[in-house]
Structure formats: C-alpha cells, structure tokens
Write a protein that holds these residues in place. Sequence first.
Motif, PDB file in Angstrom:
ATOM      1  N   MET A 185      45.180  68.060  58.184  1.00 48.47           N
ATOM      2  CA  MET A 185      46.581  67.678  58.327  1.00 48.47           C
ATOM      3  C   MET A 185      46.700  66.221  58.780  1.00 48.47           C
ATOM      4  N   ARG A 186      45.879  65.823  59.732  1.00 47.02           N
ATOM      5  CA  ARG A 186      45.932  64.419  60.171  1.00 47.02           C
ATOM      6  C   ARG A 186      45.496  63.488  59.044  1.00 47.02           C
ATOM      7  N   ALA A 187      44.422  63.848  58.358  1.00 45.86           N
ATOM      8  CA  ALA A 187      43.934  62.998  57.268  1.00 45.86           C
ATOM      9  C   ALA A 187      44.993  62.823  56.191  1.00 45.86           C
ATOM     10  N   ALA A 188      45.767  63.871  55.927  1.00 47.37           N
ATOM     11  CA  ALA A 188      46.794  63.815  54.892  1.00 47.37           C
ATOM     12  C   ALA A 188      48.008  63.020  55.342  1.00 47.37           C
ATOM     13  N   ILE A 189      48.496  63.302  56.541  1.00 46.12           N
ATOM     14  CA  ILE A 189      49.773  62.748  56.984  1.00 46.12           C
ATOM     15  C   ILE A 189      49.632  61.350  57.578  1.00 46.12           C
ATOM     16  N   VAL A 190      48.619  61.151  58.413  1.00 44.92           N
ATOM     17  CA  VAL A 190      48.460  59.860  59.086  1.00 44.92           C
ATOM     18  C   VAL A 190      47.532  58.947  58.297  1.00 44.92           C
ATOM     19  N   GLY A 191      46.433  59.518  57.810  1.00 39.63           N
ATOM     20  CA  GLY A 191      45.525  58.749  56.973  1.00 39.63           C
ATOM     21  C   GLY A 191      44.332  58.180  57.698  1.00 39.63           C
ATOM     22  N   ASP A 192      44.499  57.714  58.948  1.00 40.85           N
ATOM     23  CA  ASP A 192      43.390  57.079  59.662  1.00 40.85           C
ATOM     24  C   ASP A 192      42.548  58.139  60.350  1.00 40.85           C
ATOM     25  N   SER A 193      41.784  58.872  59.572  1.00 39.66           N
ATOM     26  CA  SER A 193      41.103  60.038  60.125  1.00 39.66           C
ATOM     27  C   SER A 193      39.592  59.917  60.021  1.00 39.66           C
ATOM     28  N   TYR A 194      38.938  59.881  61.178  1.00 34.18           N
ATOM     29  CA  TYR A 194      37.489  60.004  61.250  1.00 34.18           C
ATOM     30  C   TYR A 194      37.235  61.158  62.218  1.00 34.18           C
ATOM     31  N   LEU A 195      36.957  62.321  61.653  1.00 32.47           N
ATOM     32  CA  LEU A 195      36.754  63.537  62.442  1.00 32.47           C
ATOM     33  C   LEU A 195      35.290  63.739  62.782  1.00 32.47           C
ATOM     34  N   LEU A 196      35.023  64.014  64.056  1.00 33.34           N
ATOM     35  CA  LEU A 196      33.710  64.450  64.496  1.00 33.34           C
ATOM     36  C   LEU A 196      33.845  65.891  64.948  1.00 33.34           C
ATOM     37  N   TYR A 197      33.189  66.801  64.242  1.00 36.26           N
ATOM     38  CA  TYR A 197      33.260  68.230  64.560  1.00 36.26           C
ATOM     39  C   TYR A 197      31.981  68.602  65.298  1.00 36.26           C
ATOM     40  N   ILE A 199      32.284  71.996  58.766  1.00 31.90           N
ATOM     41  CA  ILE A 199      32.532  70.946  57.782  1.00 31.90           C
ATOM     42  C   ILE A 199      32.574  71.541  56.377  1.00 31.90           C
ATOM     43  N   ALA A 200      31.698  72.515  56.123  1.00 30.27           N
ATOM     44  CA  ALA A 200      31.718  73.203  54.832  1.00 30.27           C
ATOM     45  C   ALA A 200      33.032  73.958  54.647  1.00 30.27           C
ATOM     46  N   TYR A 232      35.831  73.666  51.757  1.00 22.63           N
ATOM     47  CA  TYR A 232      36.337  74.862  51.077  1.00 22.63           C
ATOM     48  C   TYR A 232      37.857  74.826  50.992  1.00 22.63           C
ATOM     49  N   LEU A 233      38.503  74.382  52.052  1.00 21.01           N
ATOM     50  CA  LEU A 233      39.962  74.263  52.042  1.00 21.01           C
ATOM     51  C   LEU A 233      40.424  73.279  50.967  1.00 21.01           C
ATOM     52  N   ILE A 234      39.638  72.238  50.756  1.00 17.82           N
ATOM     53  CA  ILE A 234      39.974  71.241  49.739  1.00 17.82           C
ATOM     54  C   ILE A 234      39.724  71.769  48.337  1.00 17.82           C
ATOM     55  N   GLU A 235      38.596  72.462  48.152  1.00 17.25           N
ATOM     56  CA  GLU A 235      38.128  72.807  46.817  1.00 17.25           C
ATOM     57  C   GLU A 235      38.526  74.204  46.358  1.00 17.25           C
ATOM     58  N   HIS A 236      39.103  75.004  47.224  1.00 18.98           N
ATOM     59  CA  HIS A 236      39.499  76.364  46.852  1.00 18.98           C
ATOM     60  C   HIS A 236      40.414  76.321  45.628  1.00 18.98           C
ATOM     61  N   LYS A 279      26.132  67.746  53.543  1.00 16.75           N
ATOM     62  CA  LYS A 279      26.341  68.793  54.543  1.00 16.75           C
ATOM     63  C   LYS A 279      26.659  68.234  55.929  1.00 16.75           C
ATOM     64  N   ASP A 280      26.317  66.975  56.194  1.00 13.73           N
ATOM     65  CA  ASP A 280      26.562  66.393  57.507  1.00 13.73           C
ATOM     66  C   ASP A 280      27.821  65.529  57.555  1.00 13.73           C
ATOM     67  N   VAL A 281      28.138  64.879  56.472  1.00 11.63           N
ATOM     68  CA  VAL A 281      29.288  63.981  56.448  1.00 11.63           C
ATOM     69  C   VAL A 281      29.829  63.899  55.032  1.00 11.63           C
ATOM     70  N   PHE A 282      31.156  63.858  54.915  1.00 17.72           N
ATOM     71  CA  PHE A 282      31.734  63.521  53.616  1.00 17.72           C
ATOM     72  C   PHE A 282      32.926  62.607  53.814  1.00 17.72           C
ATOM     73  N   ILE A 283      33.075  61.709  52.847  1.00 22.24           N
ATOM     74  CA  ILE A 283      34.117  60.701  52.880  1.00 22.24           C
ATOM     75  C   ILE A 283      34.932  60.824  51.604  1.00 22.24           C
ATOM     76  N   THR A 284      36.235  60.860  51.748  1.00 20.20           N
ATOM     77  CA  THR A 284      37.102  61.044  50.592  1.00 20.20           C
ATOM     78  C   THR A 284      37.557  59.690  50.042  1.00 20.20           C
ATOM     79  N   GLN A 285      38.176  59.736  48.873  1.00 19.57           N
ATOM     80  CA  GLN A 285      38.684  58.509  48.268  1.00 19.57           C
ATOM     81  C   GLN A 285      39.719  57.828  49.155  1.00 19.57           C
ATOM     82  N   SER A 286      40.429  58.606  49.957  1.00 18.52           N
ATOM     83  CA  SER A 286      41.423  58.025  50.867  1.00 18.52           C
ATOM     84  C   SER A 286      40.780  57.321  52.048  1.00 18.52           C
TER      85      SER A 286
END
Length: 217
Positions: free
Chosen positions: A97-109, A121-122, A126-130, A158-165
């Motif tokens: 939600m933060r990545a979508a709405i705000v955009g400046d998102s670097y999440l450490l889980y 992270i997987a 899954y939420l993205i690719e479902h 599996k450790d990190v992914f970065i989207t086009q945004s």
Amino acid sequence: MTSPRLSQLGNEFWHLGSDSNADYLESQGWAVWLKTLFPFVFGADFSEDHAKFWEHRWHVLQQLKQGKEVDPGALVTLIILGRGMGKSTMAEVAALMRAAIVGDSYLLYVCSTDDQAREHIANIKYLIEHPDSRLAEYYPALSEPREQRHGGNDAWNKDVFITQSGAIFRAKGLNSSMRGLRVGTLRPNQIILDDIDDIKDSVSVAHSKRGRYRDWE
C-alpha cells in the motif's frame, strides 16, 4: 555488501507517475482500494480491529503523499491479534500500500531467520502476481521487476526485489548481518518486524534478539 547492480538502481529516483485510474480508486477509500486490488484476500467484511488498523494506515499514507509532516509516533504500528487473524497478511499488504500510494518505499522485512523473512517477501510477490490481483491494472510500474542496465531482471530474487517504480522489498533474518542494506543512497524507510520470537525461546534468548534490532545503525 550491496552489489554494484543494486547500487546503480538505488541511485535512481522512485517514480510512479500520475494515473487517473489509481487516483480515482484512492478517492474511494481504503476498503474499496483493498477489495478492488486484492479480492482473493479481502472477500469478507472487516472486523473492528482490522478496520482501525487500515483506517490509521490509510490516513498516514495520504498525509505522506500530500507532503505533510507526520508525527513519528504515527509511523509506528503494533498489531496485536490472535493467531489466524491475518497479522502477517496485513503487514505484507500494508507494505504494498505504501509503495503504491506514496512511492518512496524501501521495505526491510525482518524475522527471526532469513528463511522466514524470505517467505514473507515471497508472499508480497504472490500478492502482485496472483491471477486475481488487479495491482497491475492500477499501478503497472509496481507490478513488474526493474530491468538491469545490462539486461535481465535479476533484481527480483528470494532476498530482494525491485520494481519498475523503484520500490524495494528486502528480507533479512536476525541471524544475519544488518550491514550492507544501503542501495545506492537509499536506506530502508519501512521496517516490519514479524515472527521475531519463537514459542520455545527462553527469556534470555528473547532479550538477546531484542538487543540486536535496538543496536541497528
């Protein structure tokens, strides 16, 4: 150590761009937003506790999006719910939600182990690719991996992914070093602590784990 390729990616600005469809969806509020994008997760009505969490999360993110100053205390949320009440799912969706709405998102889980963190992270992937996810319809740049300058998209692992945004999602276990988290000039601005303690942990072990994340730089 952060890889050179990730450092190159981190030197670029986050960007989402204005999208009328996304703006309209956001104008409908958090409940419509969640049910529209993730109908396979949010099919039932929200409980009072869930509604309170999402109402707070939505309010904070809207303030950040508008460039308003936010009380630091409002950025910290403790979710206390029973087993099976969807705590982890809420955290995973809240990160998107933060990545979508705000955009400046670097999440450490962060979890007790690397494997546990990677599982969350997987789940975000899954939420993205479902097949029933509509995230790509409203936030296409958040739904695809960032291509590397040399070609390919090996920033999606599996450790990190970065989207086009430019949104970054990273897994870390308390059993591994917390150094090397910087991506270019970027450092995590979202940290989720989940599954930190084990039911078998002694009091001393629990205190030791807490000491690790209190000492993070």
